[in-house]
Design a protein around this motif. Sequence first.
Motif, PDB file in Angstrom:
ATOM      1  N   VAL A 115     -32.917 -65.407 137.263  1.00  0.00           N
ATOM      2  CA  VAL A 115     -32.142 -66.579 137.663  1.00  0.00           C
ATOM      3  C   VAL A 115     -31.732 -67.287 136.378  1.00  0.00           C
ATOM      4  CG1 VAL A 115     -32.188 -68.775 138.896  1.00  0.00           C
ATOM      5  CG2 VAL A 115     -33.386 -66.795 139.833  1.00  0.00           C
ATOM      6  N   GLY A 116     -30.492 -67.769 136.337  1.00  0.00           N
ATOM      7  CA  GLY A 116     -29.996 -68.430 135.144  1.00  0.00           C
ATOM      8  C   GLY A 116     -29.214 -69.696 135.470  1.00  0.00           C
ATOM      9  N   PHE A 117     -28.900 -70.397 134.413  1.00  0.00           N
ATOM     10  CA  PHE A 117     -28.130 -71.630 134.546  1.00  0.00           C
ATOM     11  C   PHE A 117     -27.054 -71.637 133.471  1.00  0.00           C
ATOM     12  CE2 PHE A 117     -27.290 -76.088 133.521  1.00  0.00           C
ATOM     13  CZ  PHE A 117     -26.951 -76.550 134.783  1.00  0.00           C
ATOM     14  N   LYS A 118     -25.790 -71.759 133.890  1.00  0.00           N
ATOM     15  CA  LYS A 118     -24.678 -71.819 132.942  1.00  0.00           C
ATOM     16  C   LYS A 118     -24.618 -73.221 132.333  1.00  0.00           C
ATOM     17  CE  LYS A 118     -21.978 -69.146 136.029  1.00  0.00           C
ATOM     18  NZ  LYS A 118     -20.719 -69.095 136.751  1.00  0.00           N
ATOM     19  N   ILE A 119     -24.802 -73.309 131.029  1.00  0.00           N
ATOM     20  CA  ILE A 119     -24.762 -74.591 130.332  1.00  0.00           C
ATOM     21  C   ILE A 119     -23.326 -75.108 130.288  1.00  0.00           C
ATOM     22  CG2 ILE A 119     -25.215 -75.766 128.157  1.00  0.00           C
ATOM     23  CD1 ILE A 119     -27.399 -73.581 127.691  1.00  0.00           C
ATOM     24  N   PHE A 120     -22.394 -74.226 129.983  1.00  0.00           N
ATOM     25  CA  PHE A 120     -20.957 -74.550 130.048  1.00  0.00           C
ATOM     26  C   PHE A 120     -20.170 -73.295 130.282  1.00  0.00           C
ATOM     27  CE2 PHE A 120     -21.766 -74.074 125.513  1.00  0.00           C
ATOM     28  CZ  PHE A 120     -20.794 -73.208 125.114  1.00  0.00           C
ATOM     29  N   GLN A 149     -12.074 -67.209 130.753  1.00  0.00           N
ATOM     30  CA  GLN A 149     -13.176 -68.105 131.032  1.00  0.00           C
ATOM     31  C   GLN A 149     -14.356 -67.732 130.141  1.00  0.00           C
ATOM     32  OE1 GLN A 149     -14.431 -67.833 135.074  1.00  0.00           O
ATOM     33  NE2 GLN A 149     -15.398 -69.841 135.044  1.00  0.00           N
ATOM     34  N   PHE A 150     -15.039 -68.736 129.612  1.00  0.00           N
ATOM     35  CA  PHE A 150     -16.211 -68.520 128.766  1.00  0.00           C
ATOM     36  C   PHE A 150     -17.349 -69.374 129.282  1.00  0.00           C
ATOM     37  CE2 PHE A 150     -18.975 -69.791 125.275  1.00  0.00           C
ATOM     38  CZ  PHE A 150     -19.370 -68.554 124.801  1.00  0.00           C
ATOM     39  N   SER A 151     -18.506 -68.778 129.424  1.00  0.00           N
ATOM     40  CA  SER A 151     -19.692 -69.546 129.789  1.00  0.00           C
ATOM     41  C   SER A 151     -20.878 -69.047 128.984  1.00  0.00           C
ATOM     42  CB  SER A 151     -19.960 -69.471 131.293  1.00  0.00           C
ATOM     43  OG  SER A 151     -20.053 -68.151 131.728  1.00  0.00           O
ATOM     44  N   LEU A 152     -21.795 -69.954 128.736  1.00  0.00           N
ATOM     45  CA  LEU A 152     -23.023 -69.684 127.998  1.00  0.00           C
ATOM     46  C   LEU A 152     -24.162 -70.225 128.832  1.00  0.00           C
ATOM     47  CD1 LEU A 152     -24.272 -68.746 125.265  1.00  0.00           C
ATOM     48  CD2 LEU A 152     -24.049 -71.113 124.516  1.00  0.00           C
ATOM     49  N   GLY A 153     -25.259 -69.484 128.901  1.00  0.00           N
ATOM     50  CA  GLY A 153     -26.356 -69.945 129.738  1.00  0.00           C
ATOM     51  C   GLY A 153     -27.713 -69.420 129.319  1.00  0.00           C
ATOM     52  N   VAL A 154     -28.721 -69.903 130.021  1.00  0.00           N
ATOM     53  CA  VAL A 154     -30.100 -69.461 129.839  1.00  0.00           C
ATOM     54  C   VAL A 154     -30.532 -68.730 131.104  1.00  0.00           C
ATOM     55  CG1 VAL A 154     -30.711 -71.284 128.234  1.00  0.00           C
ATOM     56  CG2 VAL A 154     -31.009 -71.674 130.668  1.00  0.00           C
ATOM     57  N   LYS A 155     -31.475 -67.803 130.960  1.00  0.00           N
ATOM     58  CA  LYS A 155     -31.945 -67.035 132.105  1.00  0.00           C
ATOM     59  C   LYS A 155     -33.413 -66.707 131.952  1.00  0.00           C
ATOM     60  CE  LYS A 155     -31.349 -62.490 132.031  1.00  0.00           C
ATOM     61  NZ  LYS A 155     -30.726 -61.217 132.275  1.00  0.00           N
ATOM     62  N   GLY A 209     -22.007 -72.170 141.875  1.00  0.00           N
ATOM     63  CA  GLY A 209     -21.824 -73.251 140.904  1.00  0.00           C
ATOM     64  C   GLY A 209     -22.302 -72.790 139.538  1.00  0.00           C
ATOM     65  N   SER A 210     -23.212 -73.545 138.941  1.00  0.00           N
ATOM     66  CA  SER A 210     -23.759 -73.204 137.625  1.00  0.00           C
ATOM     67  C   SER A 210     -24.980 -72.294 137.689  1.00  0.00           C
ATOM     68  CB  SER A 210     -24.127 -74.484 136.874  1.00  0.00           C
ATOM     69  OG  SER A 210     -22.970 -75.218 136.582  1.00  0.00           O
ATOM     70  N   ILE A 211     -25.479 -72.030 138.888  1.00  0.00           N
ATOM     71  CA  ILE A 211     -26.650 -71.169 139.062  1.00  0.00           C
ATOM     72  C   ILE A 211     -26.188 -69.721 139.196  1.00  0.00           C
ATOM     73  CG2 ILE A 211     -28.676 -70.697 140.490  1.00  0.00           C
ATOM     74  CD1 ILE A 211     -28.759 -73.458 139.218  1.00  0.00           C
ATOM     75  N   THR A 212     -26.877 -68.824 138.511  1.00  0.00           N
ATOM     76  CA  THR A 212     -26.554 -67.401 138.564  1.00  0.00           C
ATOM     77  C   THR A 212     -27.834 -66.605 138.806  1.00  0.00           C
ATOM     78  OG1 THR A 212     -25.517 -65.583 137.334  1.00  0.00           O
ATOM     79  CG2 THR A 212     -26.675 -67.218 136.029  1.00  0.00           C
ATOM     80  N   ALA A 213     -27.757 -65.553 139.599  1.00  0.00           N
ATOM     81  CA  ALA A 213     -28.911 -64.704 139.888  1.00  0.00           C
ATOM     82  C   ALA A 213     -28.476 -63.242 139.819  1.00  0.00           C
ATOM     83  CB  ALA A 213     -29.475 -65.021 141.264  1.00  0.00           C
TER      84      ALA A 213
END
Length: 190
Positions: free
Chosen positions: A185-190, A21-27, A155-159
């Motif tokens: 706190v972050g959000f996975k873009i994909f 699994q691969f995900s990219l996000g902002v935090k 879901g797409s939210i990460t803390a």
Amino acid sequence: MKKYLLSAVLLIAVSISAKAQFSLGVKGGVNFSKIGSDNFNDKNLTGYQAGLFARVGNSVYLQPELYLSGTGGKFESNDNNTAFSGKVRFTNLNVPLLIGKSFGEKDLNFRIMAGPIYTYTLDQSTSLGNNISNAANDFNKSNLGFQAGAGVDIGSITADLRYEGGLTKVSDSFAKRQNLWALSVGFKIF
């Protein structure tokens, strides 16, 4: 024979990476940092962090990050009836490389992670007394440390809640290692 073995190894590597699994996000978040000193009482300074993260893997994962942060510390002393207080604030570029383990399902899981962090100081501001103002020029631009913490994904939210400890001195003159607590706190873009 070597050709077939190499082809088999490449096929296995591609299969494993395709399943990973691969995900990219902002935090972004807040941190509470301080710099230890033998000569002064050290106090927390509130700062920030904002940047990007990637996560590769399923239940065991690798998480490289790149973010800006504001850290530092406050110093106070009352030696020989002379009161002193001052503050140091850094703007840093941080590059942690964390290894973690997740527990749970895809849309709700808990994580633990740890790993090294490299910090490069882009800018510093100081408000220190004259008696140690020369020491402010002795802050190291590059520092190594470690991070350890826990997090949750919904879901797409990460803390994440992490502790960061310094492995190298911030200054050879008066300040020792910087440590901090960070909540992001972050959000996975994909």
